[in-house]
Scaffold this motif. Sequence first.
Motif, PDB file in Angstrom:
ATOM      1  N   MET A 160     -19.794 -60.239 -15.963  1.00  0.00           N
ATOM      2  CA  MET A 160     -20.824 -60.661 -14.744  1.00  0.00           C
ATOM      3  C   MET A 160     -20.234 -60.410 -13.390  1.00  0.00           C
ATOM      4  O   MET A 160     -18.995 -60.923 -13.260  1.00  0.00           O
ATOM      5  N   ARG A 164     -24.854 -63.457  -8.064  1.00  0.00           N
ATOM      6  CA  ARG A 164     -26.051 -63.204  -8.964  1.00  0.00           C
ATOM      7  C   ARG A 164     -27.300 -63.937  -8.440  1.00  0.00           C
ATOM      8  O   ARG A 164     -27.107 -65.105  -7.821  1.00  0.00           O
ATOM      9  N   ASN A 214     -32.690 -57.113 -20.492  1.00  0.00           N
ATOM     10  CA  ASN A 214     -32.326 -56.837 -19.016  1.00  0.00           C
ATOM     11  C   ASN A 214     -31.375 -58.037 -18.751  1.00  0.00           C
ATOM     12  O   ASN A 214     -30.382 -57.822 -17.841  1.00  0.00           O
ATOM     13  N   GLU A 215     -31.678 -59.182 -19.237  1.00  0.00           N
ATOM     14  CA  GLU A 215     -30.864 -60.281 -18.747  1.00  0.00           C
ATOM     15  C   GLU A 215     -31.329 -61.558 -19.729  1.00  0.00           C
ATOM     16  O   GLU A 215     -32.303 -61.821 -20.072  1.00  0.00           O
ATOM     17  N   SER A 217     -31.467 -65.810 -18.722  1.00  0.00           N
ATOM     18  CA  SER A 217     -31.455 -66.579 -17.941  1.00  0.00           C
ATOM     19  C   SER A 217     -31.937 -68.007 -18.356  1.00  0.00           C
ATOM     20  O   SER A 217     -32.415 -68.336 -19.602  1.00  0.00           O
ATOM     21  N   THR A 254     -28.096 -67.161 -14.415  1.00  0.00           N
ATOM     22  CA  THR A 254     -28.805 -65.876 -15.020  1.00  0.00           C
ATOM     23  C   THR A 254     -27.685 -64.856 -15.160  1.00  0.00           C
ATOM     24  O   THR A 254     -26.621 -65.049 -14.563  1.00  0.00           O
ATOM     25  N   PRO A 256     -27.144 -60.891 -15.715  1.00  0.00           N
ATOM     26  CA  PRO A 256     -27.639 -59.585 -15.793  1.00  0.00           C
ATOM     27  C   PRO A 256     -27.006 -58.682 -16.823  1.00  0.00           C
ATOM     28  O   PRO A 256     -25.730 -58.690 -16.958  1.00  0.00           O
ATOM     29  N   LEU A 257     -27.606 -57.817 -17.619  1.00  0.00           N
ATOM     30  CA  LEU A 257     -27.013 -56.969 -18.677  1.00  0.00           C
ATOM     31  C   LEU A 257     -27.188 -55.627 -18.064  1.00  0.00           C
ATOM     32  O   LEU A 257     -27.893 -55.312 -17.064  1.00  0.00           O
ATOM     33  N   ASN A 260     -30.023 -53.913 -16.475  1.00  0.00           N
ATOM     34  CA  ASN A 260     -30.323 -54.401 -15.182  1.00  0.00           C
ATOM     35  C   ASN A 260     -29.503 -54.514 -14.220  1.00  0.00           C
ATOM     36  O   ASN A 260     -29.110 -55.349 -13.346  1.00  0.00           O
ATOM     37  N   GLY A 262     -26.011 -54.669 -14.795  1.00  0.00           N
ATOM     38  CA  GLY A 262     -24.728 -55.409 -15.040  1.00  0.00           C
ATOM     39  C   GLY A 262     -24.011 -54.548 -15.731  1.00  0.00           C
ATOM     40  O   GLY A 262     -24.109 -53.382 -16.072  1.00  0.00           O
ATOM     41  N   TYR A 266     -26.532 -54.778 -23.924  1.00  0.00           N
ATOM     42  CA  TYR A 266     -27.062 -56.012 -24.635  1.00  0.00           C
ATOM     43  C   TYR A 266     -27.012 -55.406 -26.456  1.00  0.00           C
ATOM     44  O   TYR A 266     -26.626 -56.270 -26.972  1.00  0.00           O
TER      45      TYR A 266
END
Length: 326
Positions: A160, A164, A214-215, A217, A254, A256-257, A260, A262, A266
């Motif tokens: 990560m 963020r 996408n993420e 959170s 959060t 992010p992957l 998105n 990151g 995923y």
Amino acid sequence: MQIYALLSLLLVAPTALAQQQYSLVDAFAGPAFYDAFVWETFSDPTHGRTNYVDIGTAISNNLSYATPSKFVMRADYTHVVPASARGRDSVRITSKTAYTEGLYILDLSHMPTGCATWPAWWTFSRNGPWPSGGEIDIIEGVNQNTANLASLHTAPNCKMSKARQQTGSTVSNDCDTNVNYNQGCGTSFIKANSYGPAFNAQGGGYYVLSRTENEISVWFWSRTDPSVPHEVSQSSQMIRIPSPGPTWGTPDATFPLSNNGGDCDYQSHFDPHHIIFDLTLCGDWAGTAFATSGCGLSSCEDYVNNNPASFVEAYWEINSLRIYTQ
């Protein structure tokens, strides 16, 4: 051209909106937890001074009970623990169903607190073996912590960025369990009532995990927070607005992957996850941090063995857990 554009919008918009709606797939309250979760009895993988008990022992020894609107489980707070015992009686439950993308909404009145405690609400891979398939820690802390820690623990090649879109403070960036003694990539919450006695003094609150491709959170609202979204505080069959909605504000944590922007794919790091509530004592984190936690001069294990009354506040009191999927 304007007519064709309007027709295209009318055709596409309902589909787009439908994709952002969430429908309730599972809801647990009171006795429903007994049927939906497995009570684990194996030795604590984190080496805690803990004896996880089965459902019958938990109920008969008053370590768990349920009303139509409450589900409670706890550590023993009445007995001195012999040095020869596996540890103080406590609880660990795992959902029978594994889930993927969606919203996980927990309405919690009380979390375990106190010296030597290490409670967690988390999810982990159905397929494994750990850490393959990933782990998501939503609520976690030890001893006399006052801020919640949300983290990911994964196989290698999941990182990560430090900056963020979150209100919490980044603690670590590499989610790989082989790095930094399995610290994972964590975010410490800045809300003073997100964990421990301050959380309980407010009557608890709401934790929400949002898991998408996408993420990942996490949001937290205390029970007295006037900004808690209606769809979080009120049970419903469907969350009809695009969610998480604009009224939710910035997540507390959060992750992010790669879909998105990151640096964590995923599909290769996360699969269907079981949900776990547990309460271990001492162990790899709480035990290591015990000496500097202000809990006294004894070892963590001696403290657990000889101070049963210190675990009066070591219990979960859950109002409900709701799982929504798109």
